[in-house]
Design an enzyme around this catalytic site. Structure first.
Site, PDB file in Angstrom:
ATOM      1  N   ASN A 104       0.832  -1.208   0.000  1.00 59.68           N
ATOM      2  CA  ASN A 104       0.000   0.000   0.000  1.00 59.68           C
ATOM      3  C   ASN A 104       0.863   1.253   0.000  1.00 59.68           C
ATOM      4  O   ASN A 104       1.891   1.312   0.662  1.00 59.68           O
ATOM      5  CB  ASN A 104      -0.942  -0.002   1.209  1.00 59.68           C
ATOM      6  CG  ASN A 104      -1.903  -1.175   1.164  1.00 59.68           C
ATOM      7  OD1 ASN A 104      -2.022  -1.816   0.123  1.00 59.68           O
ATOM      8  ND2 ASN A 104      -2.573  -1.454   2.256  1.00 59.68           N
ATOM      9  N   HIS A 121       5.959  -0.717  -2.677  1.00 58.81           N
ATOM     10  CA  HIS A 121       5.480   0.003  -3.864  1.00 58.81           C
ATOM     11  C   HIS A 121       5.515   1.519  -3.663  1.00 58.81           C
ATOM     12  O   HIS A 121       4.841   2.255  -4.385  1.00 58.81           O
ATOM     13  CB  HIS A 121       4.060  -0.460  -4.245  1.00 58.81           C
ATOM     14  CG  HIS A 121       4.029  -1.853  -4.806  1.00 58.81           C
ATOM     15  ND1 HIS A 121       2.870  -2.590  -4.951  1.00 58.81           N
ATOM     16  CD2 HIS A 121       5.034  -2.663  -5.262  1.00 58.81           C
ATOM     17  CE1 HIS A 121       3.158  -3.778  -5.471  1.00 58.81           C
ATOM     18  NE2 HIS A 121       4.467  -3.850  -5.659  1.00 58.81           N
ATOM     19  N   CYS A 152       9.693  20.367 -10.684  1.00 53.63           N
ATOM     20  CA  CYS A 152      10.818  20.341  -9.751  1.00 53.63           C
ATOM     21  C   CYS A 152      11.288  21.776  -9.458  1.00 53.63           C
ATOM     22  O   CYS A 152      11.503  22.555 -10.391  1.00 53.63           O
ATOM     23  CB  CYS A 152      11.940  19.532 -10.392  1.00 53.63           C
ATOM     24  SG  CYS A 152      13.476  19.569  -9.459  1.00 53.63           S
ATOM     25  N   PRO A 219     -11.481 -11.789   2.566  1.00 54.10           N
ATOM     26  CA  PRO A 219     -12.855 -12.288   2.438  1.00 54.10           C
ATOM     27  C   PRO A 219     -13.019 -13.232   1.251  1.00 54.10           C
ATOM     28  O   PRO A 219     -13.956 -14.039   1.207  1.00 54.10           O
ATOM     29  CB  PRO A 219     -13.701 -11.023   2.237  1.00 54.10           C
ATOM     30  CG  PRO A 219     -12.782  -9.870   2.158  1.00 54.10           C
ATOM     31  CD  PRO A 219     -11.371 -10.339   2.353  1.00 54.10           C
TER      32      PRO A 219
HETATM   33  C1  BJW Z   1     -10.082  -7.352   1.615  1.00 54.06           C
HETATM   34  C2  BJW Z   1     -11.056  -6.505   2.052  1.00 54.06           C
HETATM   35  C3  BJW Z   1     -11.122  -6.341   3.413  1.00 54.06           C
HETATM   36  C4  BJW Z   1     -11.234  -6.509  -0.033  1.00 54.06           C
HETATM   37  N1  BJW Z   1     -10.260  -6.982   4.206  1.00 54.06           N
HETATM   38  N2  BJW Z   1      -9.236  -7.972   2.414  1.00 54.06           N
HETATM   39  C5  BJW Z   1       6.304 -12.458 -12.503  1.00 54.06           C
HETATM   40  C6  BJW Z   1       5.210 -13.112 -13.018  1.00 54.06           C
HETATM   41  C7  BJW Z   1       4.226 -12.408 -13.706  1.00 54.06           C
HETATM   42  C8  BJW Z   1       4.334 -11.026 -13.907  1.00 54.06           C
HETATM   43  C9  BJW Z   1       5.425 -10.386 -13.408  1.00 54.06           C
HETATM   44  C10 BJW Z   1       6.387 -11.087 -12.713  1.00 54.06           C
HETATM   45  N3  BJW Z   1       7.347 -10.205 -12.332  1.00 54.06           N
HETATM   46  C11 BJW Z   1       7.005  -8.974 -12.744  1.00 54.06           C
HETATM   47  C12 BJW Z   1       5.853  -9.050 -13.415  1.00 54.06           C
HETATM   48  C13 BJW Z   1       5.166  -7.887 -14.039  1.00 54.06           C
HETATM   49  C14 BJW Z   1       4.331  -7.078 -13.079  1.00 54.06           C
HETATM   50  C15 BJW Z   1       3.195  -7.958 -12.589  1.00 54.06           C
HETATM   51  O1  BJW Z   1       3.217  -8.539 -11.543  1.00 54.06           O
HETATM   52  N4  BJW Z   1       2.130  -8.045 -13.368  1.00 54.06           N
HETATM   53  C16 BJW Z   1       0.972  -8.856 -12.980  1.00 54.06           C
HETATM   54  C17 BJW Z   1      -0.273  -7.965 -12.960  1.00 54.06           C
HETATM   55  C18 BJW Z   1       0.868 -10.026 -13.906  1.00 54.06           C
HETATM   56  N5  BJW Z   1       5.107  -6.556 -11.981  1.00 54.06           N
HETATM   57  C19 BJW Z   1       5.827  -5.427 -12.077  1.00 54.06           C
HETATM   58  O2  BJW Z   1       5.864  -4.784 -13.125  1.00 54.06           O
HETATM   59  C20 BJW Z   1       6.605  -4.970 -10.853  1.00 54.06           C
HETATM   60  N6  BJW Z   1       7.950  -4.689 -11.174  1.00 54.06           N
HETATM   61  C21 BJW Z   1       8.857  -5.648 -11.405  1.00 54.06           C
HETATM   62  O3  BJW Z   1       8.575  -6.813 -11.323  1.00 54.06           O
HETATM   63  O4  BJW Z   1      10.097  -5.164 -11.692  1.00 54.06           O
HETATM   64  C22 BJW Z   1      11.052  -6.081 -12.232  1.00 54.06           C
HETATM   65  C23 BJW Z   1      10.927  -5.996 -13.712  1.00 54.06           C
HETATM   66  C24 BJW Z   1      11.147  -4.800 -14.334  1.00 54.06           C
HETATM   67  C25 BJW Z   1      11.058  -4.734 -15.720  1.00 54.06           C
HETATM   68  C26 BJW Z   1      10.685  -5.845 -16.449  1.00 54.06           C
HETATM   69  C27 BJW Z   1      10.442  -7.036 -15.794  1.00 54.06           C
HETATM   70  C28 BJW Z   1      10.560  -7.118 -14.398  1.00 54.06           C
HETATM   71  C29 BJW Z   1       6.029  -3.662 -10.327  1.00 54.06           C
HETATM   72  C30 BJW Z   1       4.640  -3.812  -9.828  1.00 54.06           C
HETATM   73  C31 BJW Z   1       4.107  -2.442  -9.417  1.00 54.06           C
HETATM   74  C32 BJW Z   1       2.657  -2.519  -8.993  1.00 54.06           C
HETATM   75  N7  BJW Z   1       2.142  -1.211  -8.898  1.00 54.06           N
HETATM   76  C33 BJW Z   1       0.780  -1.004  -8.409  1.00 54.06           C
HETATM   77  C34 BJW Z   1       0.446   0.491  -8.508  1.00 54.06           C
HETATM   78  C35 BJW Z   1       1.181   1.268  -7.412  1.00 54.06           C
HETATM   79  C36 BJW Z   1       0.982   2.729  -7.530  1.00 54.06           C
HETATM   80  C37 BJW Z   1      -0.427   3.176  -7.307  1.00 54.06           C
HETATM   81  O5  BJW Z   1      -0.996   2.909  -6.220  1.00 54.06           O
HETATM   82  O6  BJW Z   1      -0.954   3.801  -8.194  1.00 54.06           O
HETATM   83  O7  BJW Z   1       0.679  -1.465  -7.046  1.00 54.06           O
HETATM   84  S1  BJW Z   1      -0.432  -1.999  -9.277  1.00 54.06           S
HETATM   85  C38 BJW Z   1      -1.429  -2.295  -7.846  1.00 54.06           C
HETATM   86  O8  BJW Z   1      -1.445  -3.722  -7.576  1.00 54.06           O
HETATM   87  C39 BJW Z   1      -0.703  -1.623  -6.664  1.00 54.06           C
HETATM   88  C40 BJW Z   1      -0.847  -2.667  -5.586  1.00 54.06           C
HETATM   89  O9  BJW Z   1       0.126  -2.480  -4.592  1.00 54.06           O
HETATM   90  C41 BJW Z   1      -0.714  -3.958  -6.356  1.00 54.06           C
HETATM   91  C42 BJW Z   1      -1.313  -5.151  -5.631  1.00 54.06           C
HETATM   92  O10 BJW Z   1      -2.685  -5.005  -5.470  1.00 54.06           O
HETATM   93  P1  BJW Z   1      -3.382  -5.501  -4.115  1.00 54.06           P
HETATM   94  O11 BJW Z   1      -2.905  -4.678  -2.996  1.00 54.06           O
HETATM   95  O12 BJW Z   1      -3.258  -6.951  -3.997  1.00 54.06           O
HETATM   96  O13 BJW Z   1      -4.907  -5.043  -4.387  1.00 54.06           O
HETATM   97  P2  BJW Z   1      -6.048  -5.845  -5.194  1.00 54.06           P
HETATM   98  O14 BJW Z   1      -7.100  -4.867  -5.515  1.00 54.06           O
HETATM   99  O15 BJW Z   1      -5.498  -6.628  -6.303  1.00 54.06           O
HETATM  100  O16 BJW Z   1      -6.594  -6.902  -4.137  1.00 54.06           O
HETATM  101  C43 BJW Z   1      -7.320  -6.487  -3.001  1.00 54.06           C
HETATM  102  C44 BJW Z   1      -7.612  -7.714  -2.157  1.00 54.06           C
HETATM  103  O17 BJW Z   1      -8.207  -7.275  -0.967  1.00 54.06           O
HETATM  104  C45 BJW Z   1      -8.598  -8.699  -2.818  1.00 54.06           C
HETATM  105  O18 BJW Z   1      -8.067 -10.020  -2.701  1.00 54.06           O
HETATM  106  C46 BJW Z   1      -9.860  -8.571  -1.960  1.00 54.06           C
HETATM  107  O19 BJW Z   1     -10.584  -9.801  -1.816  1.00 54.06           O
HETATM  108  C47 BJW Z   1      -9.276  -8.143  -0.649  1.00 54.06           C
HETATM  109  N8  BJW Z   1     -10.171  -7.368   0.181  1.00 54.06           N
HETATM  110  N9  BJW Z   1     -11.756  -6.026   0.936  1.00 54.06           N
HETATM  111  C48 BJW Z   1      -9.319  -7.802   3.621  1.00 54.06           C
HETATM  112  N10 BJW Z   1     -12.076  -5.532   3.936  1.00 54.06           N
END
Ligand code: BJW
Length: 251
Positions: A104, A121, A152, A219
């Protein structure tokens, strides 16, 4: 009613248990911060490819900046919830043996009193220059008026939020410490994350492969539910205070 296993109770009561927690957007949902991938999540209304990567920012910096400014306003107006507070209390109990890795960017864990936080992140309240990489003064965003240019103060370059966009590396030291915490803990919680975004989504597996007991609090079922040792289904603001009841000091 949250059913906590005997193994989890034992680990919570252990005097030397080392704990690592990974949180995601779901932990802040009950504070009023939208998640990304739920039905009302940000990615239902906005396209990540237009907002959360460097190419999109350079193509339309104002659109991206305005979107982040809107989110900053939402975050300033909300408060940490019972889930954030429970994690701060858990850290106080496991002092020196507790690491909170968060995806987050909203800073709510710190506002709830958590200390040992690794923001993998970044943080939406900081910004830096894409040209000279200098960080803007922390009051810069607070003093920014609508229509002001996000430039800047030193070189006039574009300011961007200090968050990790798709295709960008995670902050190296923060990430290294996160992996070390996952590798060396006895108990790992993955809370409020869809576990869809790597490399953060790999941490529960790192912990499990190194012998930790892995517990998911969410959940909904997620991509890693079948790989964890225990699933506690429910909102984190409800489940975490229940889990805390099993800490010796909380009785
Ligand atoms: C509740 C609830 C309640 C609801 N109580 N729970 C390996 C394999 C496949 C892909 C990749 C890999 N390695 C890298 C990649 C590519 C990519 C990636 O993962 N893509 C996938 C989508 C396939 N990753 C990257 O690009 C990362 N960088 C990287 O790997 O660098 C190395 C590299 C560089 C160059 C080339 C290759 C490699 C960077 C990732 C950056 C993610 N950025 C974001 C935006 C941040 C800025 C912003 O806020 O604007 O980060 S995307 C977004 O998703 C944000 C979050 O931190 C992240 C995760 O989301 P999160 O927190 O899990 O939220 P949700 O909405 O998905 O889930 C919410 C959950 O809560 C749900 O399960 C609900 O059920 C639950 N919930 N209410 C408890 N009350």
């Amino acid at each position: 009613m949250v059913n906590v296993s005997e193994r989890l109770k034992e680990l919570l009561a252990g005097r030397s248990t080392r704990v690592c927690v990974l949180t995601g957007a779901g932990v802040s949902a009950e504070s009023g911060v939208p998640t990304f991938r739920d039905k009302d999540g940000l990615w239902q209304k906005f396209r990540p490819e237009e907002l959360a990567n460097m190419k999109a920012f350079l193509a339309n910096p104002k659109l991206v900046w305005d979107w982040y400014e809107h989110r900053r306003k939402v975050i300033r107006d909300v408060k940490p919830n019972a889930g954030h507070e429970a994690l701060a209390r858990m850290e106080a109990h496991f002092t020196g043996r507790f690491t909170l890795v968060t995806q987050n960017v909203d800073g709510l864990h710190a506002r709830a009193g958590s200390k040992n936080i690794l923001e993998v992140h970044g943080n939406i309240m900081r910004s830096f220059c894409v040209s000279c990489e200098k960080f803007a003064d922390e009051n810069f965003l607070l003093n920014l008026r609508e229509g002001d240019k996000a430039e800047c103060g030193d070189c006039g370059g574009l300011l961007r939020p200090d968050v990790v966009w798709f295709g960008e590396m995670l902050p190296a030291k923060v990430w290294q410490k996160s992996v070390e915490a996952a590798e060396s803990c006895d108990l790992f919680f993955t809370i409020g994350t869809s576990a869809a975004v790597y490399p953060a989504a790999g941490l529960p597996m790192v912990a499990g492969e190194n012998g930790a007991y892995v517990v998911e609090i969410n959940p909904q079922e997620t991509e890693i539910s079948s790989h964890v040792d225990e699933c506690l289904r429910g909102p984190s603001a409800v489940v975490l205070p229940e889990v805390l009841k099993h800490l010796p000091m909380e009785n």
